[in-house]
Design a protein around this motif. Structure first.
Motif, PDB file in Angstrom:
ATOM      1  N   ALA A 191       0.400  -1.446  -0.336  1.00  0.00           N
ATOM      2  CA  ALA A 191      -0.444   0.030   0.279  1.00  0.00           C
ATOM      3  C   ALA A 191       0.788   1.107  -0.210  1.00  0.00           C
ATOM      4  O   ALA A 191       0.324   2.106  -0.535  1.00  0.00           O
ATOM      5  CB  ALA A 191      -1.077   0.065   1.238  1.00  0.00           C
ATOM      6  N   MET A 192       1.669   1.553   0.997  1.00  0.00           N
ATOM      7  CA  MET A 192       2.629   1.981   0.746  1.00  0.00           C
ATOM      8  C   MET A 192       3.684   2.784  -0.602  1.00  0.00           C
ATOM      9  O   MET A 192       3.737   3.880  -0.576  1.00  0.00           O
ATOM     10  CB  MET A 192       3.810   2.332   2.063  1.00  0.00           C
ATOM     11  CG  MET A 192       3.548   2.340   2.884  1.00  0.00           C
ATOM     12  SD  MET A 192       4.793   2.410   4.809  1.00  0.00           S
ATOM     13  CE  MET A 192       6.008   3.838   4.438  1.00  0.00           C
ATOM     14  N   GLN A 193       3.724   1.444  -1.420  1.00  0.00           N
ATOM     15  CA  GLN A 193       4.161   1.943  -2.906  1.00  0.00           C
ATOM     16  C   GLN A 193       3.033   2.893  -3.622  1.00  0.00           C
ATOM     17  O   GLN A 193       3.740   3.391  -3.987  1.00  0.00           O
ATOM     18  CB  GLN A 193       4.617   0.364  -3.281  1.00  0.00           C
ATOM     19  CG  GLN A 193       5.495  -0.496  -2.258  1.00  0.00           C
ATOM     20  CD  GLN A 193       6.812  -0.001  -2.577  1.00  0.00           C
ATOM     21  OE1 GLN A 193       7.447   1.191  -3.584  1.00  0.00           O
ATOM     22  NE2 GLN A 193       7.274   0.155  -1.480  1.00  0.00           N
ATOM     23  N   SER A 194       2.135   2.750  -3.674  1.00  0.00           N
ATOM     24  CA  SER A 194       1.059   3.798  -4.431  1.00  0.00           C
ATOM     25  C   SER A 194       1.201   5.515  -4.211  1.00  0.00           C
ATOM     26  O   SER A 194       0.694   5.729  -4.435  1.00  0.00           O
ATOM     27  CB  SER A 194      -0.343   2.992  -3.741  1.00  0.00           C
ATOM     28  OG  SER A 194      -0.461   3.018  -2.623  1.00  0.00           O
ATOM     29  N   ASP A 198       6.885  12.125  -3.738  1.00  0.00           N
ATOM     30  CA  ASP A 198       7.152  13.395  -3.341  1.00  0.00           C
ATOM     31  C   ASP A 198       6.137  14.560  -2.252  1.00  0.00           C
ATOM     32  O   ASP A 198       6.578  15.150  -1.336  1.00  0.00           O
ATOM     33  CB  ASP A 198       5.825  13.975  -4.788  1.00  0.00           C
ATOM     34  CG  ASP A 198       6.821  14.172  -6.208  1.00  0.00           C
ATOM     35  OD1 ASP A 198       7.658  13.260  -5.807  1.00  0.00           O
ATOM     36  OD2 ASP A 198       6.426  14.331  -7.197  1.00  0.00           O
ATOM     37  N   ILE A 199       5.420  13.293  -1.777  1.00  0.00           N
ATOM     38  CA  ILE A 199       4.685  13.453  -0.667  1.00  0.00           C
ATOM     39  C   ILE A 199       5.529  13.868   0.484  1.00  0.00           C
ATOM     40  O   ILE A 199       5.996  14.809   1.859  1.00  0.00           O
ATOM     41  CB  ILE A 199       3.586  12.752  -0.593  1.00  0.00           C
ATOM     42  CG1 ILE A 199       2.723  13.411  -1.403  1.00  0.00           C
ATOM     43  CG2 ILE A 199       3.060  13.091   1.390  1.00  0.00           C
ATOM     44  CD1 ILE A 199       0.662  12.597  -1.354  1.00  0.00           C
ATOM     45  N   TYR A 200       6.440  12.761   0.770  1.00  0.00           N
ATOM     46  CA  TYR A 200       7.717  12.404   1.432  1.00  0.00           C
ATOM     47  C   TYR A 200       8.322  13.869   1.176  1.00  0.00           C
ATOM     48  O   TYR A 200       9.125  14.373   2.329  1.00  0.00           O
ATOM     49  CB  TYR A 200       7.837  11.196   1.670  1.00  0.00           C
ATOM     50  CG  TYR A 200       7.082  10.131   2.620  1.00  0.00           C
ATOM     51  CD1 TYR A 200       6.781   9.851   4.023  1.00  0.00           C
ATOM     52  CD2 TYR A 200       6.618   9.142   1.345  1.00  0.00           C
ATOM     53  CE1 TYR A 200       5.828   8.961   4.145  1.00  0.00           C
ATOM     54  CE2 TYR A 200       6.107   8.043   1.675  1.00  0.00           C
ATOM     55  CZ  TYR A 200       5.359   7.989   3.491  1.00  0.00           C
ATOM     56  OH  TYR A 200       4.103   7.225   3.502  1.00  0.00           O
ATOM     57  N   GLU A 201       8.700  13.741   0.027  1.00  0.00           N
ATOM     58  CA  GLU A 201      10.072  14.852  -0.216  1.00  0.00           C
ATOM     59  C   GLU A 201       9.711  16.293   0.083  1.00  0.00           C
ATOM     60  O   GLU A 201      10.108  17.381   0.700  1.00  0.00           O
ATOM     61  CB  GLU A 201      10.601  14.983  -1.221  1.00  0.00           C
ATOM     62  CG  GLU A 201      11.031  13.100  -1.649  1.00  0.00           C
ATOM     63  CD  GLU A 201      11.734  12.929  -3.092  1.00  0.00           C
ATOM     64  OE1 GLU A 201      11.269  14.445  -4.186  1.00  0.00           O
ATOM     65  OE2 GLU A 201      12.512  12.580  -2.945  1.00  0.00           O
ATOM     66  N   ALA A 202       8.446  16.820  -0.044  1.00  0.00           N
ATOM     67  CA  ALA A 202       7.463  17.854   0.600  1.00  0.00           C
ATOM     68  C   ALA A 202       7.843  17.568   1.867  1.00  0.00           C
ATOM     69  O   ALA A 202       8.110  18.969   3.138  1.00  0.00           O
ATOM     70  CB  ALA A 202       6.424  17.927   0.208  1.00  0.00           C
ATOM     71  N   ALA A 203       7.393  16.871   2.795  1.00  0.00           N
ATOM     72  CA  ALA A 203       7.137  16.414   4.687  1.00  0.00           C
ATOM     73  C   ALA A 203       8.733  17.219   4.493  1.00  0.00           C
ATOM     74  O   ALA A 203       8.867  17.826   5.685  1.00  0.00           O
ATOM     75  CB  ALA A 203       6.887  15.552   5.077  1.00  0.00           C
ATOM     76  N   LEU A 204       9.554  16.019   4.323  1.00  0.00           N
ATOM     77  CA  LEU A 204      11.149  16.860   4.714  1.00  0.00           C
ATOM     78  C   LEU A 204      11.681  18.137   4.537  1.00  0.00           C
ATOM     79  O   LEU A 204      12.125  18.803   5.033  1.00  0.00           O
ATOM     80  CB  LEU A 204      12.288  15.142   3.862  1.00  0.00           C
ATOM     81  CG  LEU A 204      13.232  15.466   3.927  1.00  0.00           C
ATOM     82  CD1 LEU A 204      13.720  14.070   5.450  1.00  0.00           C
ATOM     83  CD2 LEU A 204      14.074  14.399   3.149  1.00  0.00           C
ATOM     84  N   ILE A 205      11.166  18.609   3.512  1.00  0.00           N
ATOM     85  CA  ILE A 205      11.530  19.827   3.234  1.00  0.00           C
ATOM     86  C   ILE A 205      11.597  20.355   4.395  1.00  0.00           C
ATOM     87  O   ILE A 205      11.941  21.971   4.528  1.00  0.00           O
ATOM     88  CB  ILE A 205      11.507  20.441   1.949  1.00  0.00           C
ATOM     89  CG1 ILE A 205      12.440  19.728   0.434  1.00  0.00           C
ATOM     90  CG2 ILE A 205      11.713  22.039   1.394  1.00  0.00           C
ATOM     91  CD1 ILE A 205      11.447  19.654  -0.859  1.00  0.00           C
ATOM     92  N   ILE A 217       1.183  10.998   7.531  1.00  0.00           N
ATOM     93  CA  ILE A 217       1.092  10.817   5.874  1.00  0.00           C
ATOM     94  C   ILE A 217       0.698  10.054   5.798  1.00  0.00           C
ATOM     95  O   ILE A 217      -0.234   8.931   4.900  1.00  0.00           O
ATOM     96  CB  ILE A 217       2.265  11.214   5.317  1.00  0.00           C
ATOM     97  CG1 ILE A 217       3.009  12.969   5.072  1.00  0.00           C
ATOM     98  CG2 ILE A 217       2.267  10.572   3.800  1.00  0.00           C
ATOM     99  CD1 ILE A 217       3.818  13.236   4.494  1.00  0.00           C
ATOM    100  N   THR A 218       1.688   9.039   6.369  1.00  0.00           N
ATOM    101  CA  THR A 218       1.894   7.053   6.182  1.00  0.00           C
ATOM    102  C   THR A 218       0.235   6.393   6.877  1.00  0.00           C
ATOM    103  O   THR A 218      -0.463   6.335   5.958  1.00  0.00           O
ATOM    104  CB  THR A 218       3.168   6.227   6.521  1.00  0.00           C
ATOM    105  OG1 THR A 218       3.923   7.324   6.583  1.00  0.00           O
ATOM    106  CG2 THR A 218       3.084   5.273   6.608  1.00  0.00           C
ATOM    107  N   LEU A 219       0.219   6.942   7.886  1.00  0.00           N
ATOM    108  CA  LEU A 219      -1.248   6.396   8.680  1.00  0.00           C
ATOM    109  C   LEU A 219      -2.714   6.752   8.377  1.00  0.00           C
ATOM    110  O   LEU A 219      -2.811   5.399   8.225  1.00  0.00           O
ATOM    111  CB  LEU A 219      -1.192   6.863  10.339  1.00  0.00           C
ATOM    112  CG  LEU A 219      -2.376   5.800  11.433  1.00  0.00           C
ATOM    113  CD1 LEU A 219      -1.800   3.869  10.357  1.00  0.00           C
ATOM    114  CD2 LEU A 219      -2.020   6.434  12.927  1.00  0.00           C
TER     115      LEU A 219
END
Length: 309
Positions: A191-194, A198-205, A217-219
């Protein structure tokens, strides 16, 4: 195009629906009918006793204790399994950092996925034998042997993991969790592969850490998979027959002194050993109703609006 479409659909549905009614629904109807009788199992003669079997159930201390044990499994097995599977899935898919500073799984994540899935390949019968050796109550048991080597347990007085009333249920929970985490890790990983990177990278930035990325994000984006896992694990917790009957003492398990009884073991003992088949059918009906209630409650309690991404 529409001419004869209903006959066409009915022709395809007739056989599977008929098989479902004959081999699934009809046995349930028969079980409910037998639960209203004093059927002995082997005899073809029996008489109608109404709700007497159901009244006796709620006065049966062993069966009522078994229900509480199933409730204990229902609470702890899904919670522990899902939490561990979510944590490992997140670490293996988004818990590390790529060479370019992006989001990636931890080093060796592909290897870990395979290793975590190994227990799922084993059948429950093999697991029962395997953990029977782990929980052996003498110094030759793997767990006792390790604790003795570490000086945490006296070699002359090893721990009776499956014969100690305060430990036996937790020992069984550990087996189920060990067996299930790998499967749900793979489910959550798929499910996480979908989820777009970009969402994780935006949050990281934006300065989000691993914990914030997981809960924000994930949950939420995996909630439908979590809901499905919760229902499946809840149904498994309402059964537990194979592990309890093979790993614990007594006829069809349940030992010591009924401290690990579940509804399925009490039902099978009454059906096969005591000849109280009508009474056992009443237990089966109660198990069915409780499982349906648990499934509906879990689906309702975990229902959320679908998040699109």
């Amino acid at each position: 195009m529409r001419k004869g479409q209903y006959r066409f659909v009915a022709g395809f549905l007739f056989v599977p629906v008929a098989l479902y009614l004959i081999f699934v629904i009809w046995p349930y109807v028969q079980t409910f009918g037998y639960s209203l009788t004093d059927w002995k199992g082997q005899s073809q003669t029996f008489k109608f006793v109404g709700l007497d079997n159901y009244k006796a159930l709620f006065q049966d201390d062993i069966f009522m204790g078994a229900i509480w044990h199933n409730i204990l499994f229902l609470v702890f097995i899904p919670v522990i399994t899902i939490l561990l599977a979510l944590f490992f899935a997140f670490m293996l898919n988004a818990g590390g950092r790529g060479r370019a500073g992006g989001v990636a799984g931890v080093a060796g994540s592909k290897f870990y996925k395979v290793v975590y899935f190994f227990p799922q390949v084993l059948s429950l019968a093999i697991m029962a034998v395997l953990f029977g050796a782990v929980y052996r109550s003498d110094s030759g048991g793997m767990l006792n042997g390790v604790l003795i080597k570490l000086g945490l347990v006296d070699a002359e007085n090893p721990v009776e993991w499956l014969n100690e009333p305060s430990l036996v249920l937790w020992a069984l929970i550990l087996v189920v969790v060990w067996h299930g985490v790998g499967f749900y890790l793979v489910l959550f990983s798929a499910a996480m592969q979908s989820i777009p990177r970009d969402i994780y990278e935006a949050a990281l930035i934006d300065g989000a850490g691993r914990a914030q990325s997981f809960f924000r994000i994930t949950l939420p984006l995996l909630w439908e998979s979590v809901q499905t896992a919760w229902v499946y694990l809840g149904i498994a917790a309402m059964d537990m027959f194979i592990l309890v009957s093979t790993m614990t003492s007594g006829d069809y398990g349940g030992g010591p002194d009924h401290h690990s009884e579940v509804m399925a073991t009490v039902m099978m003992r009454n059906f096969l050993l005591y000849g109280k088949s009508g009474y056992a059918c009443a237990m089966g009906v109660i198990m069915l109703l409780l499982t349906l209630i648990v499934s509906v409650v879990m689906l309702r309690a975990t229902r959320r609006d679908r998040i699109e991404f």
